[in-house]
Design a protein around this motif. Structure first.
Motif, PDB file in Angstrom:
ATOM      1  N   ARG A  46      -2.073   1.685   4.764  1.00 52.89           N
ATOM      2  CA  ARG A  46      -1.379   0.535   5.346  1.00 52.89           C
ATOM      3  C   ARG A  46      -1.920   0.156   6.710  1.00 52.89           C
ATOM      4  O   ARG A  46      -1.603  -0.923   7.206  1.00 52.89           O
ATOM      5  CB  ARG A  46       0.115   0.853   5.463  1.00 52.89           C
ATOM      6  N   VAL A  47      -2.718   1.021   7.335  1.00 49.97           N
ATOM      7  CA  VAL A  47      -3.286   0.648   8.636  1.00 49.97           C
ATOM      8  C   VAL A  47      -4.215  -0.555   8.483  1.00 49.97           C
ATOM      9  O   VAL A  47      -4.284  -1.410   9.349  1.00 49.97           O
ATOM     10  CB  VAL A  47      -4.045   1.845   9.250  1.00 49.97           C
ATOM     11  N   MET A  88       3.921   0.152  13.119  1.00 50.75           N
ATOM     12  CA  MET A  88       2.874  -0.737  12.634  1.00 50.75           C
ATOM     13  C   MET A  88       3.459  -2.045  12.115  1.00 50.75           C
ATOM     14  O   MET A  88       2.888  -3.117  12.325  1.00 50.75           O
ATOM     15  CB  MET A  88       2.093  -0.045  11.537  1.00 50.75           C
ATOM     16  N   PHE A 139       0.450   5.702   4.620  1.00 52.03           N
ATOM     17  CA  PHE A 139       0.305   5.093   5.942  1.00 52.03           C
ATOM     18  C   PHE A 139      -1.152   4.759   6.237  1.00 52.03           C
ATOM     19  O   PHE A 139      -1.453   3.703   6.787  1.00 52.03           O
ATOM     20  CB  PHE A 139       0.843   6.045   7.001  1.00 52.03           C
ATOM     21  N   PHE A 170      -1.681  13.363  14.152  1.00 52.13           N
ATOM     22  CA  PHE A 170      -1.084  14.459  14.918  1.00 52.13           C
ATOM     23  C   PHE A 170       0.239  14.884  14.301  1.00 52.13           C
ATOM     24  O   PHE A 170       0.489  16.073  14.074  1.00 52.13           O
ATOM     25  CB  PHE A 170      -0.886  13.989  16.365  1.00 52.13           C
ATOM     26  N   ARG A 171       1.078  13.895  14.006  1.00 56.00           N
ATOM     27  CA  ARG A 171       2.384  14.223  13.427  1.00 56.00           C
ATOM     28  C   ARG A 171       2.248  14.890  12.071  1.00 56.00           C
ATOM     29  O   ARG A 171       2.963  15.847  11.759  1.00 56.00           O
ATOM     30  CB  ARG A 171       3.208  12.941  13.291  1.00 56.00           C
ATOM     31  N   ASP A 172       1.319  14.395  11.255  1.00 57.30           N
ATOM     32  CA  ASP A 172       1.126  15.010   9.929  1.00 57.30           C
ATOM     33  C   ASP A 172       0.650  16.448  10.064  1.00 57.30           C
ATOM     34  O   ASP A 172       1.098  17.331   9.330  1.00 57.30           O
ATOM     35  CB  ASP A 172       0.106  14.194   9.125  1.00 57.30           C
ATOM     36  N   ARG A 191      -4.017   7.917  15.264  1.00 58.72           N
ATOM     37  CA  ARG A 191      -4.150   9.267  15.826  1.00 58.72           C
ATOM     38  C   ARG A 191      -2.787   9.933  15.960  1.00 58.72           C
ATOM     39  O   ARG A 191      -2.646  11.132  15.687  1.00 58.72           O
ATOM     40  CB  ARG A 191      -4.821   9.192  17.191  1.00 58.72           C
ATOM     41  N   ALA A 192      -1.790   9.156  16.391  1.00 62.44           N
ATOM     42  CA  ALA A 192      -0.431   9.704  16.480  1.00 62.44           C
ATOM     43  C   ALA A 192       0.046  10.155  15.103  1.00 62.44           C
ATOM     44  O   ALA A 192       0.660  11.218  14.956  1.00 62.44           O
ATOM     45  CB  ALA A 192       0.513   8.654  17.056  1.00 62.44           C
ATOM     46  N   ALA A 193      -0.275   9.342  14.078  1.00 64.39           N
ATOM     47  CA  ALA A 193       0.156   9.693  12.721  1.00 64.39           C
ATOM     48  C   ALA A 193      -0.535  10.971  12.255  1.00 64.39           C
ATOM     49  O   ALA A 193       0.096  11.854  11.651  1.00 64.39           O
ATOM     50  CB  ALA A 193      -0.162   8.546  11.762  1.00 64.39           C
ATOM     51  N   MET A 239       0.827  -1.204   0.000  1.00 64.97           N
ATOM     52  CA  MET A 239       0.000   0.000   0.000  1.00 64.97           C
ATOM     53  C   MET A 239       0.866   1.260   0.000  1.00 64.97           C
ATOM     54  O   MET A 239       1.999   1.246   0.489  1.00 64.97           O
ATOM     55  CB  MET A 239      -0.906  -0.001   1.230  1.00 64.97           C
ATOM     56  N   LEU A 247      -4.811   4.261  18.244  1.00 64.75           N
ATOM     57  CA  LEU A 247      -3.802   5.123  18.883  1.00 64.75           C
ATOM     58  C   LEU A 247      -2.713   5.493  17.890  1.00 64.75           C
ATOM     59  O   LEU A 247      -2.310   6.654  17.782  1.00 64.75           O
ATOM     60  CB  LEU A 247      -3.169   4.393  20.070  1.00 64.75           C
ATOM     61  N   LEU A 248      -2.282   4.506  17.123  1.00 67.67           N
ATOM     62  CA  LEU A 248      -1.207   4.738  16.160  1.00 67.67           C
ATOM     63  C   LEU A 248      -1.671   5.692  15.056  1.00 67.67           C
ATOM     64  O   LEU A 248      -0.936   6.612  14.661  1.00 67.67           O
ATOM     65  CB  LEU A 248      -0.790   3.397  15.567  1.00 67.67           C
ATOM     66  N   MET A 267      -4.250   0.167  17.026  1.00 67.77           N
ATOM     67  CA  MET A 267      -4.217   0.740  15.675  1.00 67.77           C
ATOM     68  C   MET A 267      -4.799   2.163  15.673  1.00 67.77           C
ATOM     69  O   MET A 267      -4.310   3.045  14.977  1.00 67.77           O
ATOM     70  CB  MET A 267      -5.020  -0.138  14.706  1.00 67.77           C
ATOM     71  N   MET A 300       2.574  10.397  19.856  1.00 66.62           N
ATOM     72  CA  MET A 300       1.471  11.351  19.996  1.00 66.62           C
ATOM     73  C   MET A 300       1.899  12.571  20.795  1.00 66.62           C
ATOM     74  O   MET A 300       1.526  13.688  20.476  1.00 66.62           O
ATOM     75  CB  MET A 300       0.328  10.649  20.737  1.00 66.62           C
ATOM     76  N   VAL A 358       1.151  18.527  12.612  1.00 66.82           N
ATOM     77  CA  VAL A 358       2.257  19.361  13.098  1.00 66.82           C
ATOM     78  C   VAL A 358       3.202  19.693  11.952  1.00 66.82           C
ATOM     79  O   VAL A 358       3.634  20.838  11.785  1.00 66.82           O
ATOM     80  CB  VAL A 358       3.003  18.617  14.232  1.00 66.82           C
ATOM     81  N   GLU A 359       3.479  18.691  11.138  1.00 68.64           N
ATOM     82  CA  GLU A 359       4.392  18.898  10.025  1.00 68.64           C
ATOM     83  C   GLU A 359       3.814  19.882   9.006  1.00 68.64           C
ATOM     84  O   GLU A 359       4.513  20.779   8.520  1.00 68.64           O
ATOM     85  CB  GLU A 359       4.645  17.564   9.340  1.00 68.64           C
TER      86      GLU A 359
END
Lengths: 150, 93
Positions: A40-41, B39, A37, A98-100, A94-96, A34, A91-92, A89, B87, A102-103
């Motif tokens: 790919r989740v 992941m 990201f 958040f990071r996107d 959501r972290a992604a 894929m 949590l991950l 998944m 996070m 911020v970037e």
């Protein structure tokens, strides 16, 4: 090395094990192939639900036939994994996100700063050009201010 | 289906899981970002779980059940811990 099963349970176990492993392979392929990201989740959850369900069922059949009584503690494994996988998944993801975010914010702030600097530089250049033109006209008229300003 | 054929079938299933391991490891090394690696690690945990269950089927013992349960537990805890770490935004690439 294989459990000594009667033909019919052996067929069931073989089909379930092969199917579960194939689904896990599909999930890994999706994880590999894929593009983004957020795409790919999804595929690894395939291995979680169907792959583990098939293998746990195969294990239940094996131990039930071998032990001559029903053994269902693999249900516990399936229950636990199916319960926890979406949580981790999410949590991950959501972290992604958040990071996107911020970037993207950093990027937009940098672009804004760059645009402001460019504008300032252009204004400075225009002012310098104007001053140079005025000086040239001063020279042309031999420093006679009246010729310029009338 | 004879016992010998079942052995071959289970070996083929294990080979498939090994291939899945390799794919997840490739994604783990390749990235490109931290969340992809996390992941991929989670998927590796899950594949390890599946292969231990399969090993339990092959040997016909129920000893492997506990280790599969422990792996499921540690996989969940580690993945959520690292997701929380990403996070909080202390480490931004």
């Amino acid at each position: 090395m294989a459990p000594d099963l009667p033909p019919v349970p052996a067929l069931v176990v073989g089909v379930l094990a092969l199917g579960g492993a194939f689904v896990a392979l599909l999930g890994a392929t999706g994880l590999l192939r894929m593009r983004t990201f957020y795409d790919r989740v999804h595929p690894p959850t395939l291995a979680t639900s169907m792959g583990l369900a098939a293998l746990a069922l195969a294990s239940i059949v094996t131990s039930s036939v071998l032990g001559s009584r029903t053994v269902i503690h693999e249900i516990l494994l399936l229950f636990f994994v199916v319960l926890t996988m979406p949580v981790s998944m999410m949590l991950l993801a959501r972290a992604a996100i958040f990071r996107d975010r911020v970037e993207a914010y950093d990027k937009s702030m940098a672009a804004e700063a760059r645009a402001a600097a460019e504008e300032e530089a252009a204004a400075l250049a225009a002012a310098q050009e104007e001053a140079a033109a005025l000086a040239r006209r001063d020279l042309d008229t031999g420093g006679d201010d009246d010729a310029v300003y009338g | 289906m004879s016992t010998e054929t079942l052995g071959y079938v289970l070996a083929a299933a294990q080979a498939m899981l090994a291939l899945a391991f390799v794919m997840c490891a490739y994604r783990l090394i390749r990235g490109p970002r931290a969340q992809d690696r996390v992941m991929a690690l989670d998927a590796l945990y899950l594949n390890g779980l599946l292969s231990i269950v399969l090993l339990g089927i092959r040997t016909g013992t129920s000893l492997y059940f506990e280790s599969a349960l422990v792996i499921a537990l540690t996989g969940f805890v580690s993945t959520s811990a690292v997701a929380k770490f990403l996070m909080r935004g202390e480490v931004i690439e």
